[in-house]
Design a protein around this motif. Structure first.
Motif, short mmCIF file in Angstrom:
data_model
loop_
_atom_site.label_atom_id
_atom_site.label_comp_id
_atom_site.label_asym_id
_atom_site.label_seq_id
_atom_site.Cartn_x
_atom_site.Cartn_y
_atom_site.Cartn_z
N VAL A 91 -4.03 -1.08 -9.06
CA VAL A 91 -4.35 -2.20 -8.52
C VAL A 91 -3.48 -2.39 -7.67
CG1 VAL A 91 -5.58 -3.50 -10.66
CG2 VAL A 91 -2.78 -3.23 -10.13
N LYS A 92 -2.75 -1.04 -7.36
CA LYS A 92 -1.63 -0.83 -6.65
C LYS A 92 -1.64 -1.05 -5.06
CE LYS A 92 1.66 2.24 -9.31
NZ LYS A 92 2.45 3.55 -9.04
N GLY A 93 -0.59 -2.14 -4.21
CA GLY A 93 -1.56 -2.84 -3.12
C GLY A 93 -2.77 -3.65 -2.82
N ARG A 94 -3.11 -4.17 -4.38
CA ARG A 94 -3.62 -5.02 -3.77
C ARG A 94 -3.81 -6.07 -4.82
NH1 ARG A 94 -8.69 -4.92 -6.77
NH2 ARG A 94 -8.07 -2.88 -7.99
N PHE A 95 -3.03 -6.44 -5.72
CA PHE A 95 -2.32 -7.17 -6.39
C PHE A 95 -0.50 -7.47 -6.65
CE2 PHE A 95 -5.82 -7.06 -10.12
CZ PHE A 95 -6.28 -7.44 -9.26
N THR A 96 -0.52 -9.10 -6.52
CA THR A 96 1.54 -8.39 -6.54
C THR A 96 1.49 -9.93 -7.67
OG1 THR A 96 0.56 -8.23 -3.75
CG2 THR A 96 3.48 -9.61 -5.07
N ILE A 97 2.16 -8.88 -8.41
CA ILE A 97 3.47 -9.93 -9.60
C ILE A 97 3.61 -10.84 -8.94
CG2 ILE A 97 4.29 -8.45 -10.67
CD1 ILE A 97 3.71 -10.10 -13.00
N SER A 98 4.65 -11.81 -9.20
CA SER A 98 5.56 -12.92 -9.03
C SER A 98 6.23 -14.14 -9.61
CB SER A 98 5.98 -13.06 -7.40
OG SER A 98 4.43 -14.20 -7.24
N GLN B 38 -1.33 -12.27 -7.99
CA GLN B 38 -2.10 -12.43 -6.54
C GLN B 38 -3.49 -11.53 -6.53
OE1 GLN B 38 -2.43 -14.92 -4.17
NE2 GLN B 38 -4.59 -14.06 -4.39
N MET B 39 -3.76 -11.84 -7.15
CA MET B 39 -4.97 -10.55 -6.74
C MET B 39 -6.44 -10.48 -5.59
SD MET B 39 -5.98 -10.44 -10.08
CE MET B 39 -7.39 -12.21 -10.64
N ASN B 40 -5.72 -8.95 -4.49
CA ASN B 40 -6.81 -9.30 -3.41
C ASN B 40 -7.69 -7.85 -3.46
OD1 ASN B 40 -5.10 -11.76 -2.79
ND2 ASN B 40 -3.63 -10.22 -1.30
#
Length: 112
Positions: free
Chosen positions: A60-67, A78-80
């Motif tokens: 998921v690196k580069g596509r998902f962001t945890i905050s 956030q899942m793109n």
């Protein structure tokens, strides 16, 4: 002592986006790390520590962001650029010196 409630799952087409939320209540100050897991098979997707350090699964690196938003006691994922292989039940997990606690999960389905 800690309650986790996930939301934001749903049905999305390949390439779409979703934002998952994990709202924590109770003894939130005792939480060291919040992580997002998915199954099947169960794997750690992303995690964020109390100090803000993040980690991601290679898939998921580069596509998902945890905050996190400490004022709301909420962690987001956030899942793109979603892919069908991202389809799973996603679970929020809180870890502390006392052990761990799991949320009920939220379903993510990515269609072709």
């Amino acid at each position: 002592q800690v309650q986790l409630v996930e939301s934001g799952g749903g049905l999305v087409q390949t390439g779409g986006s979703l934002r998952l939320s994990c709202a924590a209540s109770g003894s939130t100050r005792s939480i060291n790390t919040i992580g997002w897991y998915r199954q099947a098979p169960r794997e750690l997707v992303a995690a964020i520590s109390s100090g803000g350090t993040t980690t991601y699964a290679d898939s998921v690196k580069g596509r998902f962001t945890i905050s996190r938003d400490n004022t709301k006691n909420t962690v987001y994922l956030q899942m793109n650029s979603l892919k069908p292989e991202d389809s799973a039940v996603y679970y929020c997990n809180a870890r502390g010196s006392w052990g761990q606690y799991w949320g009920q999960g939220t379903q993510v389905t990515v269609s072709t």
